[in-house]
Design an enzyme around this catalytic site. Structure first.
Site, PDB file in Angstrom:
ATOM      1  N   LYS B 101       0.876  -1.173   0.000  1.00 44.98           N
ATOM      2  CA  LYS B 101       0.000   0.000   0.000  1.00 44.98           C
ATOM      3  C   LYS B 101       0.909   1.217   0.000  1.00 44.98           C
ATOM      4  CE  LYS B 101      -2.905   1.905   3.608  1.00 44.98           C
ATOM      5  NZ  LYS B 101      -3.365   3.184   3.107  1.00 44.98           N
ATOM      6  N   GLY B 162      -8.582   8.885   9.278  1.00 43.88           N
ATOM      7  CA  GLY B 162      -8.943   8.978  10.695  1.00 43.88           C
ATOM      8  C   GLY B 162     -10.041   9.975  11.012  1.00 43.88           C
ATOM      9  N   ALA B 188      -9.641   4.884   3.811  1.00 45.21           N
ATOM     10  CA  ALA B 188      -9.677   6.009   4.751  1.00 45.21           C
ATOM     11  C   ALA B 188     -10.966   6.815   4.723  1.00 45.21           C
ATOM     12  CB  ALA B 188      -8.517   6.970   4.534  1.00 45.21           C
ATOM     13  N   GLY B 189     -11.377   7.227   5.923  1.00 49.26           N
ATOM     14  CA  GLY B 189     -12.489   8.160   6.055  1.00 49.26           C
ATOM     15  C   GLY B 189     -13.777   7.568   6.590  1.00 49.26           C
ATOM     16  N   ASN B 210      -9.148   1.433   9.535  1.00 51.02           N
ATOM     17  CA  ASN B 210      -8.411   1.161  10.774  1.00 51.02           C
ATOM     18  C   ASN B 210      -9.068   1.883  11.943  1.00 51.02           C
ATOM     19  OD1 ASN B 210      -4.849   1.082  11.621  1.00 51.02           O
ATOM     20  ND2 ASN B 210      -6.592   0.817  12.929  1.00 51.02           N
ATOM     21  N   THR B 211      -9.027   3.213  11.921  1.00 48.83           N
ATOM     22  CA  THR B 211      -9.511   3.997  13.052  1.00 48.83           C
ATOM     23  C   THR B 211     -10.978   3.721  13.388  1.00 48.83           C
ATOM     24  OG1 THR B 211      -7.990   5.704  12.313  1.00 48.83           O
ATOM     25  CG2 THR B 211      -9.554   6.342  14.002  1.00 48.83           C
TER      26      THR B 211
END
Lengths: 67, 260
Positions: B101, B162, B188-189, B210-211
């Site tokens: 990535k 995040g 992301a997001g 992830n977050t």
């Protein structure tokens, strides 16, 4: 012999090669990789890659992270 | 109900789960392991960092079975092409595989990618035999260029890393899906389960997060919610939603009504 390892000044006593260095530093991470003077060295060549005074060594491994 | 399930293909690998998860921000290795297991993800992204000399020799990889997961080393935190390329080379030598990535961050505050440097890094890495999954903005042109550069997939952001803001521009994602043939993975997001479903309903191949899981009050519950949301969204996409209409359309027959 004085080296810079991961940005820290270090004195190593016995190591002649990258493989020796990993052993002397007791690197136990299951997957680690090394670069010598900003060149990534293939794992198969650690034992035959000599290190010299003032070399810059990077030793990395996988850590938790996302994006 | 048995339905034929389409799998996610990345390079020469096939994945039953369309959810890719990160391994950062968890409270412990144990929580990381449990959340990932519950999420059903088969591809897991990890960062590559300097080993702390003389310190704890614990590694995340002692907690994730390499037979169970495909590792996706990332170049998170890299701000230059050189750092990103070297990080990928190190990851490969570390035995983390050759699917990477690639992210080259352009700005600390937004963590938006430097698309230009990402494209250049991707070209070098493709030439070097990597399967490159680049993190990029949700822009059709850069996605097209990354595809032309030989990237295995493209990974446009849905919102800043995040931020949990969700799918900010579904129309751009639609355009990207039309423009490229390689898998599109939203990276992301995502903030909550409905964001994941919404992205999947658009027809993206997968989502990386992830977050949203690690930062939830109960990461293990959120891992399950995300697993289900990704599956639901994908099913709805495959099923094909009804077109949106301005006016009502009755679903009961008009014949046979009682007459007064």
């Amino acid at each position: 012999m004085k080296l810079t390892i991961n940005g820290e000044n270090r004195e190593v006593l016995k190591s002649q090669t990258l493989a020796d260095l990993a052993h002397e530093l007791d690197i136990q991470a299951p997957n680690f990789a090394m670069a010598l003077n900003q060149q990534v060295i293939p794992k198969s060549k650690y034992a035959t890659t000599p290190i010299q005074e003032n070399d810059q060594v990077e030793i990395v491994h996988a850590v938790g992270g996302g994006v | 109900m048995e339905t034929k399930k389409e799998f996610m293909k990345i390079g020469d690998k096939t994945f039953k789960s369309r959810l890719i998860v990160g391994t950062g921000k968890y409270k412990s290795f144990d929580e990381t392991r449990q959340a990932i297991e519950i999420s059903g993800a088969e591809m897991v992204t990890v960062a590559v960092r300097r080993i702390e000399l003389d310190k704890n020799k614990e590694s995340i990889l002692n907690h994730l079975d390499p037979k169970k997961y495909t590792f996706l080393p990332n170049t998170a935190g890299c701000y230059t092409l050189k750092e990103a390329v070297m990080t990928c080379e190190l990851a490969r030598e570390a035995g983390l595989g050759n699917i990477v990535k690639v992210e080259v961050i352009g700005d600390e505050k937004t963590l938006f990618p430097d698309n230009e440097a990402t494209l250049e890094a991707s070209k070098l890495l493709v030439k070097d035999g990597f399967h490159v999954l680049p993190y990029c903005t949700d822009d059709v042109i850069i996605c097209k260029k990354l595809e032309d550069a030989g990237c295995t997939a493209v990974m446009p952001l849905a919102a800043p890393i995040g931020s949990g803001l969700g799918i900010r521009n579904p129309y751009n994602l639609k355009l990207i899906l039309e423009a490229v043939k390689v898998p599109v993975i939203v990276d992301a997001g995502v903030g909550t389960a409905s964001d994941a479903s919404r992205a999947m309903e658009l027809g993206v191949s997968g989502i990386l997060m992830n977050t949203a899981i690690a930062g939830a009050k109960d990461p293990l519950k959120m891992a399950l919610a995300m697993k289900m949301a990704v599956e639901c969204g994908r099913l709805a996409y495959e099923a094909g939603r009804i077109p949106k209409k301005l006016y009502a359309s009755a679903s009961s027959p008009l014949d046979g009504l009682i007459e007064l």
